[in-house]
Design an enzyme around this catalytic site. Structure first.
Site, PDB file in Angstrom:
ATOM      1  N   ASP A 191      -5.078  13.945   0.569  1.00 18.82           N
ATOM      2  CA  ASP A 191      -5.541  12.928  -0.501  1.00 18.82           C
ATOM      3  C   ASP A 191      -4.180  12.719  -1.413  1.00 18.82           C
ATOM      4  O   ASP A 191      -3.751  13.660  -1.942  1.00 18.82           O
ATOM      5  CB  ASP A 191      -6.686  13.638  -1.246  1.00 18.82           C
ATOM      6  CG  ASP A 191      -7.209  12.475  -2.116  1.00 18.82           C
ATOM      7  OD1 ASP A 191      -6.468  11.662  -2.653  1.00 18.82           O
ATOM      8  OD2 ASP A 191      -8.004  13.124  -2.866  1.00 18.82           O
ATOM      9  N   TYR A 238      -6.196  -5.778  -8.089  1.00 14.54           N
ATOM     10  CA  TYR A 238      -5.339  -5.560  -7.020  1.00 14.54           C
ATOM     11  C   TYR A 238      -3.996  -5.992  -7.579  1.00 14.54           C
ATOM     12  O   TYR A 238      -2.995  -5.209  -7.256  1.00 14.54           O
ATOM     13  CB  TYR A 238      -5.977  -5.838  -5.674  1.00 14.54           C
ATOM     14  CG  TYR A 238      -4.925  -5.806  -4.680  1.00 14.54           C
ATOM     15  CD1 TYR A 238      -4.834  -4.655  -4.085  1.00 14.54           C
ATOM     16  CD2 TYR A 238      -4.549  -6.912  -3.907  1.00 14.54           C
ATOM     17  CE1 TYR A 238      -4.071  -4.428  -2.869  1.00 14.54           C
ATOM     18  CE2 TYR A 238      -3.652  -6.774  -2.652  1.00 14.54           C
ATOM     19  CZ  TYR A 238      -3.581  -5.543  -2.150  1.00 14.54           C
ATOM     20  OH  TYR A 238      -2.868  -5.347  -1.269  1.00 14.54           O
ATOM     21  N   GLY A 249      -5.174   3.269   8.495  1.00 11.58           N
ATOM     22  CA  GLY A 249      -5.591   2.174   7.992  1.00 11.58           C
ATOM     23  C   GLY A 249      -4.980   1.183   8.986  1.00 11.58           C
ATOM     24  O   GLY A 249      -4.268   1.443  10.213  1.00 11.58           O
ATOM     25  N   GLN A 250      -4.947  -0.499   8.701  1.00  9.90           N
ATOM     26  CA  GLN A 250      -4.707  -1.351   9.406  1.00  9.90           C
ATOM     27  C   GLN A 250      -3.368  -1.519   9.722  1.00  9.90           C
ATOM     28  O   GLN A 250      -2.815  -1.707  11.015  1.00  9.90           O
ATOM     29  CB  GLN A 250      -5.080  -2.700   8.667  1.00  9.90           C
ATOM     30  CG  GLN A 250      -5.012  -4.067   9.699  1.00  9.90           C
ATOM     31  CD  GLN A 250      -4.913  -5.403   9.020  1.00  9.90           C
ATOM     32  OE1 GLN A 250      -4.728  -5.480   7.834  1.00  9.90           O
ATOM     33  NE2 GLN A 250      -4.949  -6.548   9.836  1.00  9.90           N
ATOM     34  N   LYS A 297      -0.341  -3.797  -8.102  1.00  6.90           N
ATOM     35  CA  LYS A 297       0.862  -4.100  -7.535  1.00  6.90           C
ATOM     36  C   LYS A 297       2.182  -4.575  -8.060  1.00  6.90           C
ATOM     37  O   LYS A 297       3.095  -4.100  -7.814  1.00  6.90           O
ATOM     38  CB  LYS A 297       0.481  -5.181  -6.297  1.00  6.90           C
ATOM     39  CG  LYS A 297      -0.386  -4.686  -4.972  1.00  6.90           C
ATOM     40  CD  LYS A 297       0.156  -3.745  -4.271  1.00  6.90           C
ATOM     41  CE  LYS A 297      -0.756  -3.066  -3.051  1.00  6.90           C
ATOM     42  NZ  LYS A 297      -0.058  -1.910  -2.397  1.00  6.90           N
ATOM     43  N   ARG A 337      -9.173   9.882   5.416  1.00 10.24           N
ATOM     44  CA  ARG A 337     -10.309   9.762   6.677  1.00 10.24           C
ATOM     45  C   ARG A 337      -9.902  10.478   7.925  1.00 10.24           C
ATOM     46  O   ARG A 337      -8.528  10.657   7.894  1.00 10.24           O
ATOM     47  CB  ARG A 337     -10.955   8.445   6.974  1.00 10.24           C
ATOM     48  CG  ARG A 337      -9.783   7.225   7.014  1.00 10.24           C
ATOM     49  CD  ARG A 337     -10.733   5.927   7.298  1.00 10.24           C
ATOM     50  NE  ARG A 337      -9.675   4.694   6.988  1.00 10.24           N
ATOM     51  CZ  ARG A 337      -9.988   3.570   7.546  1.00 10.24           C
ATOM     52  NH1 ARG A 337     -10.795   3.642   8.554  1.00 10.24           N
ATOM     53  NH2 ARG A 337      -9.217   2.834   7.550  1.00 10.24           N
TER      54      ARG A 337
HETATM   55  P1  NAD Z   1      -6.324  -0.004   5.045  1.00 12.74           P
HETATM   56  O1  NAD Z   1      -7.414  -0.045   3.848  1.00 12.74           O
HETATM   57  O2  NAD Z   1      -6.585  -0.809   6.131  1.00 12.74           O
HETATM   58  O3  NAD Z   1      -5.806   1.329   4.932  1.00 12.74           O
HETATM   59  C1  NAD Z   1      -5.362   2.154   3.941  1.00 12.74           C
HETATM   60  C2  NAD Z   1      -5.650   3.564   4.201  1.00 12.74           C
HETATM   61  O4  NAD Z   1      -5.430   4.438   3.210  1.00 12.74           O
HETATM   62  C3  NAD Z   1      -6.978   3.916   4.817  1.00 12.74           C
HETATM   63  O5  NAD Z   1      -7.093   4.417   6.074  1.00 12.74           O
HETATM   64  C4  NAD Z   1      -7.411   5.111   3.802  1.00 12.74           C
HETATM   65  O6  NAD Z   1      -8.507   5.866   4.344  1.00 12.74           O
HETATM   66  C5  NAD Z   1      -6.210   5.559   3.208  1.00 12.74           C
HETATM   67  N1  NAD Z   1      -6.615   6.215   1.952  1.00 12.74           N
HETATM   68  C6  NAD Z   1      -7.242   5.785   0.983  1.00 12.74           C
HETATM   69  N2  NAD Z   1      -7.188   6.625   0.017  1.00 12.74           N
HETATM   70  C7  NAD Z   1      -6.667   7.610   0.167  1.00 12.74           C
HETATM   71  C8  NAD Z   1      -6.126   8.818  -0.459  1.00 12.74           C
HETATM   72  N3  NAD Z   1      -6.670   9.029  -1.646  1.00 12.74           N
HETATM   73  N4  NAD Z   1      -5.321   9.473   0.163  1.00 12.74           N
HETATM   74  C9  NAD Z   1      -5.081   9.148   1.394  1.00 12.74           C
HETATM   75  N5  NAD Z   1      -5.216   8.082   2.249  1.00 12.74           N
HETATM   76  C10 NAD Z   1      -6.073   7.410   1.427  1.00 12.74           C
HETATM   77  O7  NAD Z   1      -4.852  -1.079   4.306  1.00 12.74           O
HETATM   78  P2  NAD Z   1      -3.810  -1.521   4.973  1.00 12.74           P
HETATM   79  O8  NAD Z   1      -4.253  -3.103   5.167  1.00 12.74           O
HETATM   80  O9  NAD Z   1      -3.402  -0.756   5.878  1.00 12.74           O
HETATM   81  O10 NAD Z   1      -2.751  -1.763   3.772  1.00 12.74           O
HETATM   82  C11 NAD Z   1      -1.820  -0.656   3.567  1.00 12.74           C
HETATM   83  C12 NAD Z   1      -1.045  -1.048   2.367  1.00 12.74           C
HETATM   84  O11 NAD Z   1      -0.450  -2.592   2.653  1.00 12.74           O
HETATM   85  C13 NAD Z   1      -1.645  -1.213   0.966  1.00 12.74           C
HETATM   86  O12 NAD Z   1      -0.846  -0.765  -0.061  1.00 12.74           O
HETATM   87  C14 NAD Z   1      -2.081  -2.614   1.033  1.00 12.74           C
HETATM   88  O13 NAD Z   1      -2.206  -3.100  -0.426  1.00 12.74           O
HETATM   89  C15 NAD Z   1      -0.740  -3.306   1.415  1.00 12.74           C
HETATM   90  N6  NAD Z   1      -0.993  -4.892   1.981  1.00 12.74           N
HETATM   91  C16 NAD Z   1      -1.929  -5.093   2.985  1.00 12.74           C
HETATM   92  C17 NAD Z   1      -1.964  -6.308   3.412  1.00 12.74           C
HETATM   93  C18 NAD Z   1      -2.781  -6.446   4.531  1.00 12.74           C
HETATM   94  O14 NAD Z   1      -3.238  -7.805   5.040  1.00 12.74           O
HETATM   95  N7  NAD Z   1      -3.437  -5.369   5.265  1.00 12.74           N
HETATM   96  C19 NAD Z   1      -1.431  -7.277   2.660  1.00 12.74           C
HETATM   97  C20 NAD Z   1      -0.561  -6.984   1.496  1.00 12.74           C
HETATM   98  C21 NAD Z   1      -0.563  -5.726   1.197  1.00 12.74           C
END
Ligand code: NAD
Length: 365
Positions: free
Chosen positions: A102, A192, A61-62, A196, A86
Site C-alpha cells: 500500500d 483528479y 493496473g492498465q 495531478k 490488489r
Molecule cells: P489503474 O487504475 O488501471 O491502476 C492503478 C493501480 O494502482 C491499480 O492496480 C490499483 O490497485 C493500484 N492502487 C490503488 N491504490 C493503491 C495503493 N494505495 N497502493 C498501491 N497500489 C494502489 O490506473 P492506470 O490507468 O494504470 O494509471 C496509472 C497512472 O497513469 C495513474 O497515475 C494515472 O493517473 C495515470 N494516467 C492514466 C491514464 C489512462 O488513460 N490510463 C491517462 C493519464 C494518466
C-alpha cells in the site's frame, strides 16, 4: 559480462557468450574486451542499467501490467519488482517478483525499498478522473500522499530516478482547445486534474530543492487490449472495441463529436521508457511533459471500427463524464518533448484500430 576495471576512458571486461555448437549442445566462451572512449560511454550506460533495481507501484493496473512487462525485458525479470494493493494481475504471474504493498503505508514502502535494494520507482497508483469525482477526498489523499511518500523515500535513499505520470486532465476549460501548449493557462476543474497539477509542482520542487531525478509525462487517454482501464473519462475508447466484437453495438457515455487526445499503449510505454532513459541534461521540464499521438471523437473511432466490422453500430447516452471531457483540450502540442528527448508516436487511429481488433480476436480464440 564481468567488468574488471573501468574509468571514464577505458573499460576492461569479459563477456561470457553461450555458443551453440550443435543442436542442443551449448558451450560457454569467454571473450576479453578493452573498450575505449566512445564505446566505453555506451558500455558505462549499459552497466549502469544492469545495476538498477526497479519497483513498480500500481503494477496490476492498465499501464502497470504492460510497463512492468516491458521493463522486465530491458532490465531482467528479477530486477523489476511489481507491487500493488490488489492481487497480482494474471498477465504478470510467473514473469518476476511481486509484493503486496500500500503506497499510503510509508514505513512499509520504505522497508521494501531498502530490503529489495530498489534504485528506481515507477509510481502508477492513483484514482483516475471519473472515479475521483465520485470520491474527491479519497482521490486527493491517495494521489498526493502516495506521491509525497515516494518522493520523500527517493530523497532519503538517494534513488537514481523516479517516474510519476501526470495527465491531460491538468488542463481546464480556460486552456486552449486545439494544440494545447506545454505552458499555458492551467485551471483544472476535476479533483483528479487538481491533484495531478499539484503533483507536477511537487516533482519540480523535489528536483530543484533535493536533486531527486523525477520525470513525468502528461498522458492522454490510453487505449490497450491487455488490461482493463481504471475509471477514466477516456475509457470509452477501450470499451468500444470489446463491445464491437462481442455485441456489434456500443452505447457511448460521451457525445459523438467529443474530441479528446488519445494514445495507443505501445506508444505510451515506449514514451515512458524513452523519457526515463534520456540523459538528465536533456530533461528541461521537471513538472511534466505534454505528449500526443492522435485525437478523435466517438463518431470517428466508430467509423474506423466499422471498416473492419460493417454491422457495428453506436448510440450515445452522455453522462457525468461529458462535463469532464468538455473541460479538456481536444488536441495537444508536444513539441517540447519532441525537441528534448526525441518523442515521436507510431500509431494513428487507423493503425491502432487494426492492431486492437487483431489482438482482441486472438485473445478470444
Ligand atoms: P489503474 O487504475 O488501471 O491502476 C492503478 C493501480 O494502482 C491499480 O492496480 C490499483 O490497485 C493500484 N492502487 C490503488 N491504490 C493503491 C495503493 N494505495 N497502493 C498501491 N497500489 C494502489 O490506473 P492506470 O490507468 O494504470 O494509471 C496509472 C497512472 O497513469 C495513474 O497515475 C494515472 O493517473 C495515470 N494516467 C492514466 C491514464 C489512462 O488513460 N490510463 C491517462 C493519464 C494518466
Amino acid at each position: 559480462m564481468i567488468v574488471h576495471s573501468s574509468n571514464l576512458a577505458i573499460i576492461r571486461c569479459q563477456i561470457i557468450a553461450i555458443i551453440k555448437i550443435a543442436p542442443g549442445v551449448h558451450r560457454p566462451r569467454t571473450i576479453g574486451y578493452e573498450l575505449s572512449t566512445a564505446d566505453s560511454t555506451i558500455f558505462a550506460a549499459l552497466i549502469a542499467m544492469l545495476r538498477e533495481k526497479i519497483l513498480v507501484i500500481g503494477a496490476s493496473g492498465q499501464i502497470g501490467v504492460e510497463l512492468t512487462l516491458a521493463l522486465r525485458k530491458i532490465y531482467g525479470s528479477a530486477n523489476v519488482v511489481a507491487s500493488d494493493l490488489r492481487e497480482q494481475n494474471e498477465l504478470l504471474q510467473g514473469t518476476g517478483p511481486y509484493v503486496s504493498l500500500d503506497v499510503m503505508n510509508k514505513e512499509m514502502l520504505h522497508v521494501q525499498v531498502i530490503r529489495q535494494n530498489i534504485t528506481q520507482i515507477y509510481l502508477l497508483a492513483a484514482i483516475l478522473s471519473a472515479t475521483g469525482e465520485k470520491n474527491p477526498h479519497l482521490a486527493w489523499h491517495l494521489n498526493m500522499q502516495g506521491l509525497l511518500n515516494v518522493l520523500d523515500i527517493a530523497k532519503e535513499e538517494k534513488l537514481s530516478k523516479v517516474y510519476w505520470p501526470s495527465s491531460i486532465a491538468v488542463f481546464g476549460p480556460t486552456s486552449p482547445k486545439q494544440n494545447c501548449p506545454q505552458q499555458t493557462i492551467i485551471e483544472p476543474i476535476t479533483v483528479y486534474g487538481i491533484s495531478k497539477y499539484a503533483g507536477e509542482f511537487w516533482c519540480n520542487y523535489f528536483f530543484n530543492k533535493y536533486g531527486v531525478d523525477v520525470r513525468s509525462l502528461r498522458y492522454p487517454g490510453l487505449i490497450s487490449y491487455k488490461s482493463a482501464p481504471g475509471g477514466g473519462t477516456t475509457d470509452y475508447a477501450v470499451e468500444i472495441f470489446h463491445d464491437a466484437l462481442e455485441q456489434k453495438h456500443y452505447d457511448c457515455f460521451l457525445q459523438k463529436e467529443t474530441y479528446l487526445p488519445m494514445m495507443y499503449m505501445p506508444d505510451a510505454i515506449r514514451a515512458t521508457i524513452e523519457l526515463m532513459e534520456a540523459p538528465s541534461k536533456n530533461i528541461t521540464t521537471r513538472t511534466s511533459y505534454n505528449i500526443a499521438a492522435m485525437s478523435f471523437s466517438p463518431e470517428e473511432i466508430a467509423a474506423a471500427i466499422k471498416k473492419h466490422i460493417p454491422e457495428f453500430s453506436i448510440s450515445y447516452a452522455p453522462d457525468y463524464r461529458q462535463a469532464i471531457a468538455n473541460s479538456w483540450p481536444q488536441s495537444i502540442d508536444d513539441s517540447v518533448a519532441r525537441h528534448d528527448w526525441g518523442w515521436k508516436p507510431e500509431f494513428d487511429l487507423s493503425r491502432m484500430t487494426t492492431d486492437m481488433l487483431e489482438n482482441l480476436k486472438l485473445a478470444e480464440s
